[in-house]
Structure formats: structure tokens, C-alpha cells
Design an enzyme around this catalytic site. Structure first.
Site, PDB file in Angstrom:
ATOM      1  N   LYS A 150       9.394 -30.076  -2.741  1.00 48.60           N
ATOM      2  CA  LYS A 150       7.962 -29.742  -3.470  1.00 48.60           C
ATOM      3  C   LYS A 150       6.848 -30.028  -2.453  1.00 48.60           C
ATOM      4  CE  LYS A 150       4.443 -30.633  -6.746  1.00 48.60           C
ATOM      5  NZ  LYS A 150       3.968 -32.156  -7.641  1.00 48.60           N
TER       6      LYS A 150
ATOM      7  N   GLY B 163      -3.573 -35.923 -12.784  1.00 48.74           N
ATOM      8  CA  GLY B 163      -3.726 -36.898 -13.335  1.00 48.74           C
ATOM      9  C   GLY B 163      -5.112 -37.183 -14.276  1.00 48.74           C
TER      10      GLY B 163
ATOM     11  N   GLY C 113      -2.670 -31.244 -14.610  1.00 48.83           N
ATOM     12  CA  GLY C 113      -3.627 -31.218 -15.592  1.00 48.83           C
ATOM     13  C   GLY C 113      -3.172 -31.203 -16.999  1.00 48.83           C
TER      14      GLY C 113
END
EC number: 2.8.1.10
Length: 265
Positions: free
Chosen positions: A107, A168, A195
């Protein structure tokens, strides 16, 4: 993205099919035992790990996260959290591949600053291009700009992961309209990343047509992380089913549920 039908399609990442459309992170828990219990409750099969912040073998004398999320049970998704330029991000992915015996699924996230944690899309594009050339299967954290999402897919990223809100923040789905445009154009899986604050946010992301949702803080910072992990598992399933079923049209005026013909006087 084609319009939904009532028949589901498999969730496939890098040639592997997954039953769960919930991906989870490993940070911010109070200890490794809570991490393990929350991940188990989530039903997630893909677990993302910050290579620069977590020991996955680079520090032999410290507790190893892989002892509680074993790679024979979970797909480990190393991420480049904490990287602020393409060079750092590429180096981190190469380190992860060494530590995980040739593991190519990563990622990518390249951040712009510490206050917003917005993606630096210029550096993200550079890093993505290099990683694809290096043979990595790149899932990429990006802004909700449809043009950037399209470019990342064209480079060869196997999934694009636009933010729904700040990392966060728990703000929920801040701009569903941009996400809808990304989804309409998508040639690769689209996953909401960042989110989400509670189960309804996850359900909304799935109702929009996202293939999956990745989250960490929403679970780890809940009053009861294990219970929230289970709530998220069910929200993902419910949202996907609602997307496939197709919601009723919105109407300005009321519409009676029962027919007016044959009313008893």
C-alpha cells in the site's frame, strides 16, 4: 464502474479472491492482544502494517506484530506511512519485500505534511511509476481527485484508495460526489481509505459502490475496539447488499405504501 446488478462479483486483489471487503490497520491499539482480538472480530483477511513504525522482523529483539497476525492466516499489506517523498516510499516497499520473502503487494502512501496527512499526489505518482516498474502490486492512497485516480490506474496500480476524510479524523464521507465520479470511471477496484468514523460511514462507502473499505482509527479509538470491529464487519456487508439491491428513488412528495383503490368507507 458499471451499474450494480443483484448478483455480486468477487473482491479480487492481485489475483486472489477475498470473502471480506473490510481491510484493517494495526496501529493505535493499547497492546498486541487488543490488536489481535479486534482484527479477529472484524473478519478482515487483509491487514495493513506500517513498515517504518512496526516491527515485522527488522528488530529481532522486540515483539513481532506477525506473531499476532500470522501471514499464513492473513494477507499482510505493508504500507509506507510516514513517507514524505517518492524515494522514501520506494525504499520502504523494497525493505518490506525483503522482510516478507519477496511479497509484492504494498500500500503506497506519500504524505504532504504532518498536519493534514493529505497525500502528496506528485510524489505519489512518481513512486507508483517506479514501484510498478519494480514488479510491485500497488494499492495506492490518494486524494479524491478523479483525474489523479485515473492517472494512478493508468500507471498500473491495482487499486486506488481515495480518502473519504482526513486520516484519523472520523469525519465520514466528506465528498461523495467525487467518489462517485472516481467509481464511474474506475478500471480497477476503488477502496475508501481514511475518514471513516463509525459503522454508518462504512455502509455509505459501500452503498456508493466501493469495492471495499480500509480503516484503523475508527476501530482502534472506539470505546470498545473489539465491538466496533464487529460492527464494521456487519456494516460492510449491509452496505454492499444495499448497493447490489439498489435503493429506491428519492421523491419530493409522499407516496402511500397501500393502494387507494378499494378503500372501505
Amino acid at each position: 464502474m458499471s451499474q450494480a446488478s443483484s448478483t455480486d462479483t468477487p473482491f479480487v486483489i492481485a489475483g486472489r479472491t477475498y470473502g471480506s471487503r473490510l481491510l484493517v490497520g494495526t496501529g493505535k491499539y493499547k497492546d498486541l492482544d487488543e490488536t489481535r482480538r479486534a482484527i479477529e472480530a472484524s473478519g478482515a483477511e487483509i491487514v495493513t502494517v506500517a513498515v517504518r513504525r512496526t516491527n515485522i522482523g527488522q528488530n529481532p529483539g522486540e515483539p513481532n506484530l506477525l506473531d499476532v497476525i500470522p501471514p499464513d492466516r492473513y494477507t499482510i499489506l505493508p504500507n509506507t506511512a510516514g513517507c514524505y517523498d517518492a524515494v522514501e516510499a520506494v525504499r520502504t516497499c523494497r525493505l518490506a519485500r525483503e522482510l516478507l520473502d519477496g511479497h509484492n503487494l504494498v500500500k503506497l502512501e506519500v504524505l504532504a505534511d504532518q498536519k493534514t496527512l493529505f497525500p502528496n499526489v506528485v510524489e505519489t505518482l512518481k513512486a507508483a511509476e517506479q514501484l510498478v516498474k519494480d514488479g510491485f502490486d500497488v494499492m495506492v492512497y490518494t486524494s479524491d481527485d478523479p483525474i489523479i485516480a485515473r492517472q494512478l490506474a493508468e500507471i498500473g496500480c491495482i487499486a486506488v484508495m481515495p480518502l473519504a476524510g482526513l486520516i484519523g479524523s472520523g469525519l465520514g464521507i466528506c465528498n461523495p460526489y467525487n467518489l462517485r465520479i472516481i467509481l464511474e470511471e474506475a478500471k480497477v477496484p476503488v477502496l475508501v481509505d481514511a475518514g471513516v468514523g463509525t459503522a454508518s460511514d462504512a455502509a455509505i462507502a459501500m452503498e456508493l459502490g466501493c469495492e471495499a473499505v480500509l480503516m484503523n482509527t475508527a476501530i482502534a479509538h472506539a470505546r470498545d475496539p473489539v465491538m466496533m470491529a464487529e460492527a464494521m464487519k456487519h456494516a460492510i456487508v449491509a452496505g454492499r447488499l444495499a448497493y447490489l439491491a439498489g435503493r429506491m428513488p428519492r421523491k419530493l412528495y409522499a407516496s402511500a405504501s397501500s393502494p387507494l383503490d378499494g378503500l372501505i368507507d
